[in-house]
Write a protein that holds these residues in place. Structure first.
Motif, short mmCIF file in Angstrom:
data_model
loop_
_atom_site.label_atom_id
_atom_site.label_comp_id
_atom_site.label_asym_id
_atom_site.label_seq_id
_atom_site.Cartn_x
_atom_site.Cartn_y
_atom_site.Cartn_z
N LYS A 70 0.80 -1.22 0.00
CA LYS A 70 0.00 0.00 0.00
C LYS A 70 0.83 1.27 0.00
N LEU A 71 2.08 1.19 0.40
CA LEU A 71 2.89 2.39 0.53
C LEU A 71 3.48 2.81 -0.81
N ARG A 72 3.64 4.10 -0.98
CA ARG A 72 4.17 4.65 -2.24
C ARG A 72 5.67 4.46 -2.32
N PRO A 73 6.20 4.46 -3.53
CA PRO A 73 7.66 4.37 -3.71
C PRO A 73 8.35 5.61 -3.14
N GLY A 74 9.62 5.49 -2.85
CA GLY A 74 10.40 6.66 -2.45
C GLY A 74 10.73 6.75 -0.98
N LEU A 75 10.15 5.89 -0.16
CA LEU A 75 10.52 5.92 1.25
C LEU A 75 11.96 5.45 1.40
N GLY A 76 12.73 6.18 2.16
CA GLY A 76 14.10 5.77 2.42
C GLY A 76 14.18 4.83 3.61
N SER A 77 13.18 4.91 4.50
CA SER A 77 13.20 4.08 5.69
C SER A 77 11.77 3.75 6.12
N LEU A 78 11.53 2.47 6.32
CA LEU A 78 10.25 2.01 6.86
C LEU A 78 10.58 1.08 8.01
N ARG A 79 10.11 1.43 9.20
CA ARG A 79 10.39 0.62 10.38
C ARG A 79 9.09 -0.02 10.84
N MET A 80 9.12 -1.35 10.96
CA MET A 80 7.94 -2.11 11.36
C MET A 80 8.30 -3.18 12.39
N HIS A 81 9.16 -2.86 13.34
CA HIS A 81 9.52 -3.80 14.40
C HIS A 81 8.27 -4.11 15.21
N GLY A 82 8.06 -5.39 15.51
CA GLY A 82 6.95 -5.78 16.36
C GLY A 82 5.59 -5.73 15.70
N CYS A 83 5.58 -5.72 14.38
CA CYS A 83 4.32 -5.78 13.64
C CYS A 83 4.06 -7.23 13.24
N GLY A 84 2.93 -7.51 12.66
CA GLY A 84 2.57 -8.88 12.28
C GLY A 84 2.98 -9.22 10.87
N VAL A 85 4.18 -8.83 10.47
CA VAL A 85 4.63 -9.04 9.10
C VAL A 85 4.87 -10.52 8.81
N GLY A 86 5.54 -11.25 9.69
CA GLY A 86 5.80 -12.67 9.47
C GLY A 86 6.64 -12.89 8.24
N ASP A 87 6.45 -14.05 7.59
CA ASP A 87 7.19 -14.36 6.38
C ASP A 87 6.56 -13.64 5.20
N LEU A 88 7.38 -12.97 4.40
CA LEU A 88 6.91 -12.30 3.20
C LEU A 88 6.93 -13.27 2.04
N ASP A 89 5.83 -13.33 1.30
CA ASP A 89 5.84 -14.18 0.11
C ASP A 89 6.67 -13.50 -0.98
#
Length: 166
Positions: free
Chosen positions: A132-151
Protein backbone atom coordinates in the motif's frame (compact mmCIF):
# COMPACT_ATOMS: atom_id res chain seq x y z
CA UNK A 1 13.96 38.81 18.91
CA UNK A 2 13.94 36.55 15.88
CA UNK A 3 11.75 33.47 16.04
CA UNK A 4 12.49 30.24 14.24
CA UNK A 5 9.88 27.97 12.76
CA UNK A 6 9.08 24.65 14.42
CA UNK A 7 11.02 21.85 12.70
CA UNK A 8 10.40 18.88 14.99
CA UNK A 9 7.51 17.97 17.27
CA UNK A 10 7.87 14.90 19.49
CA UNK A 11 4.90 14.05 21.72
CA UNK A 12 5.36 10.29 21.92
CA UNK A 13 4.13 8.43 25.02
CA UNK A 14 1.86 11.27 26.11
CA UNK A 15 -1.66 9.91 26.46
CA UNK A 16 -3.32 12.52 24.30
CA UNK A 17 -6.15 10.25 23.25
CA UNK A 18 -7.98 10.85 20.00
CA UNK A 19 -9.59 14.09 21.16
CA UNK A 20 -6.23 15.56 22.17
CA UNK A 21 -4.51 14.42 18.99
CA UNK A 22 -7.36 15.83 16.90
CA UNK A 23 -7.04 19.18 18.68
CA UNK A 24 -3.25 19.18 18.27
CA UNK A 25 -3.42 18.54 14.50
CA UNK A 26 -5.98 21.33 14.11
CA UNK A 27 -3.92 23.86 16.06
CA UNK A 28 -0.45 23.45 14.51
CA UNK A 29 0.10 26.90 12.95
CA UNK A 30 -0.02 27.11 9.15
CA UNK A 31 3.49 28.64 9.07
CA UNK A 32 4.80 25.49 10.78
CA UNK A 33 3.37 23.32 8.02
CA UNK A 34 6.17 24.35 5.68
CA UNK A 35 8.90 24.02 8.30
CA UNK A 36 7.83 20.95 10.33
CA UNK A 37 10.05 18.08 9.19
CA UNK A 38 9.54 15.50 11.95
CA UNK A 39 6.31 14.52 13.74
CA UNK A 40 6.59 11.82 16.40
CA UNK A 41 3.28 10.51 17.74
CA UNK A 42 4.21 7.10 19.16
CA UNK A 43 1.73 5.58 21.62
CA UNK A 44 -0.35 8.72 22.02
CA UNK A 45 -3.77 7.11 21.72
CA UNK A 46 -3.84 5.05 24.90
CA UNK A 47 -4.84 1.40 25.15
CA UNK A 48 -7.30 -0.52 23.03
CA UNK A 49 -10.07 -0.24 25.63
CA UNK A 50 -10.69 3.47 25.14
CA UNK A 51 -8.55 6.49 25.80
CA UNK A 52 -8.34 9.72 27.69
CA UNK A 53 -10.62 12.45 26.42
CA UNK A 54 -12.69 10.03 24.35
CA UNK A 55 -16.29 9.90 25.46
CA UNK A 56 -17.57 7.80 22.57
CA UNK A 57 -16.34 4.46 23.95
CA UNK A 58 -14.41 3.64 20.76
CA UNK A 59 -11.30 1.50 20.82
CA UNK A 60 -7.92 3.21 21.15
CA UNK A 61 -6.76 2.68 17.57
CA UNK A 62 -6.63 5.48 15.07
CA UNK A 63 -9.39 4.07 12.91
CA UNK A 64 -11.94 3.42 15.65
CA UNK A 65 -13.95 0.22 15.62
CA UNK A 66 -13.82 -0.43 11.88
CA UNK A 67 -10.07 -0.17 11.17
CA UNK A 68 -10.47 2.64 8.66
CA UNK A 69 -8.15 5.59 9.12
CA UNK A 70 -10.51 7.70 6.98
CA UNK A 71 -12.83 7.99 9.97
CA UNK A 72 -12.29 9.65 13.34
CA UNK A 73 -8.73 10.89 13.97
CA UNK A 74 -7.49 9.33 10.74
CA UNK A 75 -9.46 11.92 8.81
CA UNK A 76 -7.75 14.65 10.81
CA UNK A 77 -4.34 13.13 10.13
CA UNK A 78 -5.16 12.83 6.42
CA UNK A 79 -6.30 16.48 6.27
CA UNK A 80 -3.11 17.59 7.97
CA UNK A 81 -0.84 15.59 5.65
CA UNK A 82 -2.69 16.69 2.50
CA UNK A 83 -2.37 20.42 3.15
CA UNK A 84 -0.46 22.34 0.51
CA UNK A 85 3.10 22.93 1.61
CA UNK A 86 3.33 19.97 3.99
CA UNK A 87 7.08 19.34 4.19
CA UNK A 88 7.10 16.43 6.65
CA UNK A 89 10.10 14.12 6.16
CA UNK A 90 9.62 11.80 9.15
CA UNK A 91 6.34 10.51 10.61
CA UNK A 92 6.25 8.14 13.56
CA UNK A 93 3.02 6.36 14.55
CA UNK A 94 4.45 3.41 16.49
CA UNK A 95 2.31 1.75 19.13
CA UNK A 96 -1.04 3.24 18.10
CA UNK A 97 -2.93 -0.02 17.43
CA UNK A 98 -2.91 0.43 13.64
CA UNK A 99 -4.19 -2.32 11.36
CA UNK A 100 -3.70 -2.97 7.65
CA UNK A 101 -7.02 -1.24 6.92
CA UNK A 102 -5.72 1.92 8.57
CA UNK A 103 -2.85 2.12 6.09
CA UNK A 104 -5.17 2.47 3.05
CA UNK A 105 -6.05 6.12 3.68
CA UNK A 106 -2.70 6.96 5.23
CA UNK A 107 -0.83 5.70 2.14
CA UNK A 108 -2.95 7.92 -0.13
CA UNK A 109 -2.18 11.08 1.84
CA UNK A 110 1.54 10.74 2.62
CA UNK A 111 3.36 13.85 1.37
CA UNK A 112 5.97 13.46 -1.35
CA UNK A 113 8.56 14.89 1.03
CA UNK A 114 8.16 11.93 3.45
CA UNK A 115 11.29 9.76 3.55
CA UNK A 116 10.91 7.94 6.87
CA UNK A 117 7.85 6.16 8.29
CA UNK A 118 7.86 4.48 11.71
CA UNK A 119 5.05 1.96 12.23
CA UNK A 120 6.66 -0.36 14.80
CA UNK A 121 4.69 -1.96 17.65
CA UNK A 122 1.47 -2.13 15.66
CA UNK A 123 0.89 -5.92 15.61
CA UNK A 124 -2.23 -5.49 13.47
CA UNK A 125 -0.05 -4.46 10.50
CA UNK A 126 0.93 -7.30 8.21
CA UNK A 127 2.55 -7.90 4.83
CA UNK A 128 -0.24 -5.97 3.07
CA UNK A 129 1.22 -2.74 4.42
CA UNK A 130 4.17 -2.99 2.01
CA UNK A 131 1.89 -3.14 -1.03
CA UNK A 132 0.00 0.00 0.00
CA UNK A 133 2.89 2.39 0.53
CA UNK A 134 4.17 4.65 -2.24
CA UNK A 135 7.66 4.37 -3.71
CA UNK A 136 10.40 6.66 -2.45
CA UNK A 137 10.52 5.92 1.25
CA UNK A 138 14.10 5.77 2.42
CA UNK A 139 13.20 4.08 5.69
CA UNK A 140 10.25 2.01 6.86
CA UNK A 141 10.39 0.62 10.38
CA UNK A 142 7.94 -2.11 11.36
CA UNK A 143 9.52 -3.80 14.40
CA UNK A 144 6.95 -5.78 16.36
CA UNK A 145 4.32 -5.78 13.64
CA UNK A 146 2.57 -8.88 12.28
CA UNK A 147 4.63 -9.04 9.10
CA UNK A 148 5.80 -12.67 9.47
CA UNK A 149 7.19 -14.36 6.38
CA UNK A 150 6.91 -12.30 3.20
CA UNK A 151 5.84 -14.18 0.11
CA UNK A 152 7.84 -13.71 -3.10
CA UNK A 153 5.44 -11.16 -4.61
CA UNK A 154 5.37 -9.01 -1.49
CA UNK A 155 9.16 -9.22 -1.14
CA UNK A 156 9.59 -8.13 -4.77
CA UNK A 157 7.14 -5.23 -4.41
CA UNK A 158 8.83 -4.20 -1.17
CA UNK A 159 12.20 -3.88 -2.89
CA UNK A 160 10.65 -1.67 -5.55
CA UNK A 161 8.98 0.63 -3.03
CA UNK A 162 11.53 0.88 -0.26
CA UNK A 163 15.07 1.94 -0.96
CA UNK A 164 16.52 0.81 2.36
CA UNK A 165 15.11 -1.28 5.16
CA UNK A 166 16.62 -0.54 8.57
Amino acid sequence: METTALQSLALSYNRLGRAGLRQLLRTIPARSLRSLRSLELDSVLGDTHGDIGDTHGDTGDIGGDIGDIGGDIGGELARYLQQAGCALCHLSLAGNHLRDGDIDELARCLPGSLRSLELSANPGLGPGTFRKLRPGLGSLRMHGCGVGDLDGTTRSRSREKIQELP
